[in-house]
Each structure stands twice: as C-alpha cells, then as structure tokens.
Design a protein around this motif. Structure first.
Motif, PDB file in Angstrom:
ATOM      1  N   ARG A   1      22.791  33.900  36.400  1.00 48.38           N
ATOM      2  CA  ARG A   1      23.710  32.990  37.007  1.00 48.38           C
ATOM      3  C   ARG A   1      24.888  32.648  36.774  1.00 48.38           C
ATOM      4  O   ARG A   1      25.826  32.910  37.280  1.00 48.38           O
ATOM      5  CB  ARG A   1      22.887  31.615  37.414  1.00 48.38           C
ATOM      6  N   ILE A   2      24.856  32.528  35.370  1.00 48.55           N
ATOM      7  CA  ILE A   2      26.248  31.970  34.578  1.00 48.55           C
ATOM      8  C   ILE A   2      27.148  33.584  34.852  1.00 48.55           C
ATOM      9  O   ILE A   2      28.364  33.281  35.185  1.00 48.55           O
ATOM     10  CB  ILE A   2      26.134  31.807  33.124  1.00 48.55           C
ATOM     11  N   LEU A   3      26.613  34.638  34.617  1.00 49.62           N
ATOM     12  CA  LEU A   3      27.402  36.015  34.673  1.00 49.62           C
ATOM     13  C   LEU A   3      27.877  36.072  35.971  1.00 49.62           C
ATOM     14  O   LEU A   3      28.828  36.451  36.389  1.00 49.62           O
ATOM     15  CB  LEU A   3      26.484  37.005  34.311  1.00 49.62           C
ATOM     16  N   GLN A   4      26.964  35.960  37.119  1.00 47.86           N
ATOM     17  CA  GLN A   4      27.371  35.945  38.628  1.00 47.86           C
ATOM     18  C   GLN A   4      28.367  35.069  38.841  1.00 47.86           C
ATOM     19  O   GLN A   4      29.556  35.404  39.503  1.00 47.86           O
ATOM     20  CB  GLN A   4      26.214  35.941  39.458  1.00 47.86           C
ATOM     21  N   GLN A   5      28.409  33.946  38.419  1.00 52.87           N
ATOM     22  CA  GLN A   5      29.568  32.876  38.798  1.00 52.87           C
ATOM     23  C   GLN A   5      30.904  33.449  38.318  1.00 52.87           C
ATOM     24  O   GLN A   5      32.023  33.324  38.438  1.00 52.87           O
ATOM     25  CB  GLN A   5      29.151  31.619  38.396  1.00 52.87           C
ATOM     26  N   SER A   6      30.767  33.945  36.863  1.00 51.73           N
ATOM     27  CA  SER A   6      32.274  34.297  36.110  1.00 51.73           C
ATOM     28  C   SER A   6      32.655  35.593  36.921  1.00 51.73           C
ATOM     29  O   SER A   6      33.832  35.598  36.820  1.00 51.73           O
ATOM     30  CB  SER A   6      31.738  34.866  34.826  1.00 51.73           C
ATOM     31  N   ILE A   7      31.627  36.157  37.648  1.00 55.67           N
ATOM     32  CA  ILE A   7      32.261  37.770  38.200  1.00 55.67           C
ATOM     33  C   ILE A   7      32.755  37.306  39.457  1.00 55.67           C
ATOM     34  O   ILE A   7      33.966  37.737  39.841  1.00 55.67           O
ATOM     35  CB  ILE A   7      31.123  38.630  38.491  1.00 55.67           C
ATOM     36  N   LYS A   8      32.247  35.997  40.108  1.00 54.76           N
ATOM     37  CA  LYS A   8      32.991  35.673  41.277  1.00 54.76           C
ATOM     38  C   LYS A   8      34.331  35.323  40.966  1.00 54.76           C
ATOM     39  O   LYS A   8      35.424  35.451  41.889  1.00 54.76           O
ATOM     40  CB  LYS A   8      31.984  34.554  42.000  1.00 54.76           C
ATOM     41  N   SER A   9      34.419  34.529  40.019  1.00 50.64           N
ATOM     42  CA  SER A   9      35.519  34.018  39.642  1.00 50.64           C
ATOM     43  C   SER A   9      36.743  34.929  39.500  1.00 50.64           C
ATOM     44  O   SER A   9      37.812  34.881  40.011  1.00 50.64           O
ATOM     45  CB  SER A   9      35.695  33.211  38.541  1.00 50.64           C
ATOM     46  N   ALA A  10      36.417  35.914  38.926  1.00 48.07           N
ATOM     47  CA  ALA A  10      37.085  37.168  38.399  1.00 48.07           C
ATOM     48  C   ALA A  10      37.610  37.970  39.812  1.00 48.07           C
ATOM     49  O   ALA A  10      38.737  38.301  39.812  1.00 48.07           O
ATOM     50  CB  ALA A  10      36.544  38.290  37.550  1.00 48.07           C
ATOM     51  N   ALA A  11      36.546  38.146  40.659  1.00 49.93           N
ATOM     52  CA  ALA A  11      36.958  38.803  41.638  1.00 49.93           C
ATOM     53  C   ALA A  11      37.854  37.955  42.793  1.00 49.93           C
ATOM     54  O   ALA A  11      38.803  38.732  43.234  1.00 49.93           O
ATOM     55  CB  ALA A  11      35.627  38.915  42.530  1.00 49.93           C
ATOM     56  N   ILE A  12      37.849  36.756  42.783  1.00 50.13           N
ATOM     57  CA  ILE A  12      38.593  35.990  43.691  1.00 50.13           C
ATOM     58  C   ILE A  12      40.072  36.053  43.460  1.00 50.13           C
ATOM     59  O   ILE A  12      40.951  35.856  44.105  1.00 50.13           O
ATOM     60  CB  ILE A  12      38.102  34.524  43.693  1.00 50.13           C
ATOM     61  N   LYS A  13      40.194  36.260  41.955  1.00 54.92           N
ATOM     62  CA  LYS A  13      41.613  36.293  41.364  1.00 54.92           C
ATOM     63  C   LYS A  13      42.382  37.546  41.693  1.00 54.92           C
ATOM     64  O   LYS A  13      43.613  37.481  41.715  1.00 54.92           O
ATOM     65  CB  LYS A  13      41.475  35.864  39.954  1.00 54.92           C
ATOM     66  N   LEU A  14      41.602  38.584  42.284  1.00 53.41           N
ATOM     67  CA  LEU A  14      42.119  39.830  42.596  1.00 53.41           C
ATOM     68  C   LEU A  14      42.575  39.733  44.068  1.00 53.41           C
ATOM     69  O   LEU A  14      43.257  40.654  44.587  1.00 53.41           O
ATOM     70  CB  LEU A  14      41.120  40.706  42.320  1.00 53.41           C
ATOM     71  N   ILE A  15      42.187  38.837  44.719  1.00 55.45           N
ATOM     72  CA  ILE A  15      42.610  38.763  46.137  1.00 55.45           C
ATOM     73  C   ILE A  15      43.850  38.127  46.560  1.00 55.45           C
ATOM     74  O   ILE A  15      44.319  37.243  45.912  1.00 55.45           O
ATOM     75  CB  ILE A  15      41.449  38.012  46.997  1.00 55.45           C
ATOM     76  N   PRO A  16      44.841  38.696  47.254  1.00 56.95           N
ATOM     77  CA  PRO A  16      46.095  38.104  47.565  1.00 56.95           C
ATOM     78  C   PRO A  16      45.753  36.751  48.018  1.00 56.95           C
ATOM     79  O   PRO A  16      45.096  36.275  48.796  1.00 56.95           O
ATOM     80  CB  PRO A  16      46.467  39.140  48.691  1.00 56.95           C
TER      81      PRO A  16
END
Length: 330
Positions: free
Chosen positions: A173-188
C-alpha cells in the motif's frame, strides 16, 4: 486472488484451525469446510461457459456480497454436518465463516476487486495493491505448509505467516501511494485529474499506471518509484449517435463499459460497414492493450457481431471475431 492461492490459503487456515480444541475430534470435517469455504465464492466462474459478457458483469459480484458471505457458511455447515455426521454446528460454522470471509476480503486488494458491500452499494471495491497471482504470497504459504508437513507447530507457523502477510500488504500500500504521488507530478498543472489507476503486475516493483484528466489519458508503467508514460491520448467525446444507436444496447459493449473505468475508442471502415473498438487503457503490456470490446456494424449501423474480453494479440482477436461471425450466421 487466483484459484491456486485460495487453495494454499485454505490449507493454511486448516493448520490454524488446530487452535480450536473442538477441531481435534472432527478434523476431516473442518479441513473439508475450510477448503470448500476458501473456494466457494468463485463458483460464479462457471459463467465463463455462457459468455464473456455475463462473466464480466457478474464475476465477484453477488457471490462475494454481504448476503452470500453469510449464506455460504450456513449452507456449508448444513452439508458438512450432514455428510460427516457432526453435531458441533457452531465450530463448523465458525471456520466456514472465516474461510468465506477471508476469500472475499483478500479479493478486494486486487485491481479487479469485488462488490463486497452489495446490496448496500454495487460499487466495485478495488484497492489494487496485490496482483491476482502474487508469487511472494504463494511462496510464503508453500514454505509455511512445508514447515507444518515436517512437524512444525501449525499454530505458531500460520500465526507468524499472518503477521508477515499483514506487514507485506502494508508495504504494498505504501509503495502504491508513493507511485501515485510520483505519477501526479508528471501531469501538466493546467490539467485536472479525474481518475488514477495504479495496479500491480506479477513483478514486485513493476506497476501499471493510467491517469485520466479533463483533456488527456496517460498510460505507462512504473519501476519502483520511477514512472514512465509511454502513451498519451487526447480525450474525445463518445462516438456519434449514428454509430451508437444500436451499439449501446449490445451486451458485450455494456459489459465492457460496466467494467472499464479508463478507456478510449476508435472507429474504422470495413468491407461490411464499420468496426467500433473500445480499448481499456489500464491493461497495457508489451505495447498491446489486452482488454477490449469490438463491434462490427453494417452500413445501417446495426451490430452484426461483437466480442469483449482479454486478448493478447491482434491475430487471436481476429480469430475470435471470425468465430463470432460464424456463430451469428448459424
């Protein structure tokens, strides 16, 4: 989870059941109870024999709902006590209830999810941190079963296994949330995020990522916490009404739309009319989107044939479509 994992979980539960003093006098009955209870919610798998649309609409639906999570253990208790001539109904029911509940509970952690809160809500609960088949979970169970087989205390072994699995789920769960955060930062910054899909693959550090914004769909993969979007599609409205007037009533398309949360569509002309293709963007592997709905339309826009399901190559898809045409003509 897959069938094999539910089986080893049933074996683990059979070992843990030895904590109950009453079990020693009726162990064969309890083993049968937990093994059947660990599988019975997936009885709806038989719907595959009817067609994909029915299966997709109903798998992990009512059989995983609150009423059936209660009904299955009661039915099992009646059958087990009848065939094994047992009268300790409470103990049989208790282990049947644990087995059924555990099956439904672990399924909500897959990206497929379940309708576990039905009839309160038909919403699919999809935490999406565990792949349908997780090698680590499966191997941990096999190791625990092996230790039990060579003489280890099942209570200590399977209690320890439970603690390890809880920690493992938390880590996922922690890994999933960290990936979400990283992905959001790539969105304009000027795009508004509508949906985020981050789901595991069979590899521990590799995840599927799909994000829908108000203007685009972004699809890619992550390795550890590094996210890479390989596809970006501009969002476009639903197909024109003339293409959808009959297609919208097709059982395969309805099943697809009910199941898929992030998808795009294409339409192309064919010798017979048109091909309308809906593509689930959550399941990208090796450059191919494996979950689709395909509809063949004639020049009057009537549906001549359709298909929905998982297909892992274009050749296989065309073969399935050809079979569909033959069956329709027959």
């Amino acid at each position: 989870m897959d069938t094999a994992t539910h089986v080893v979980m049933g074996v683990a539960l059979a070992g843990l059941a030895t904590i109950d003093p009453a079990v020693t006098t009726m162990y064969p009955a309890i083993v049968t109870t937990v093994m059947v209870g660990s599988q019975i919610p997936d009885i709806d798998t038989i719907l595959k024999f009817k067609n994909n649309a029915v299966y997709i609409n109903n798998h992990r639906g009512i059989t995983h709902s609150i009423p059936f999570t209660i009904i299955w253990p009661i039915l099992l208790t009646i059958l087990i006590c009848f065939f094994f001539k047992e009268n300790q109904y409470i103990h049989v029911w208790l282990w049947a209830q644990i087995a059924v509940f555990l099956h439904v509970f672990v399924d909500i952690f897959n990206s497929y999810g379940t309708q576990a809160l039905r009839p309160i809500t038909k919403k699919w609960i999809q935490i999406g941190i565990i792949n349908t088949f997780d090698p680590i979970i499966f191997i941990l169970h096999l190791c625990a079963i092996a230790l039990w087989y060579i003489g280890g205390n099942p209570i200590y072994i399977f209690s320890s296994l439970t603690i390890i699995l809880v920690i493992y789920y938390i880590m996922r769960r922690i890994l999933q949330q960290s990936i979400k955060s990283a992905a959001i930062k790539l969105i304009p910054k000027d795009e508004k995020i509508i949906k985020i899909f981050v789901a595991p693959t069979i590899r521990y550090f590799e995840w599927r990522v799909a994000i829908q914004t108000n203007t685009h769909d972004y699809i890619g993969r992550s390795y550890k916490r590094s996210v890479n979007f390989s596809d970006r599609f501009k969002r476009i409205p639903f197909p024109e009404a003339k293409y959808m007037q009959y297609a919208i009533h097709d059982k395969n398309l309805k099943a697809f739309i009910n199941f898929s949360s992030i998808y795009r569509w294409t339409i192309s002309e064919t010798e017979m009319g048109y091909e309308l293709r809906f593509i689930d963007l959550r399941y990208l592997k090796n450059g191919h989107y494996s979950f689709v709905a395909i509809l063949g339309l004639n020049n009057s826009y009537h549906v001549t044939h359709s298909y929905t399901g998982w297909v892992f190559s274009e050749d296989k898809l065309q073969k399935k479509l050809m079979r569909g045409k033959v069956n329709l003509k027959a």
